[in-house]
Design a protein around this motif. Structure first.
Motif: not given
Length: 68
Positions: A49-68
């Motif tokens: 569902e998140a992937d679908k919303v990202i595609k519909i709204y033409h989103m781009e990744m703006v933040t990514e953090r490494k989590v252990h």
């Protein structure tokens, strides 16, 4: 406790400001939240569902953090 590990956002156009955030909780579970351009929020049920919303709204990744 949760940590935001990824954020996608619409950076231009009509829906500028809309975003999807991915959170990892201390129990290892992953949750996705959505905010539209007006700030209204909702929970997304899964990655698909998140992937679908990202595609519909033409989103781009703006933040990514490494989590252990």
């Amino acid at each position: 406790m949760s940590t935001m590990i990824k954020r996608w956002a619409t950076t231009a156009g009509f829906d500028k400001g809309a975003k999807v955030e991915m959170y990892k909780y201390s129990d290892g579970s992953i949750h996705y939240g959505f905010r539209d351009r007006l700030g209204r929020s909702s929970n997304l049920k899964d990655k698909a569902e998140a992937d679908k919303v990202i595609k519909i709204y033409h989103m781009e990744m703006v933040t990514e953090r490494k989590v252990h």
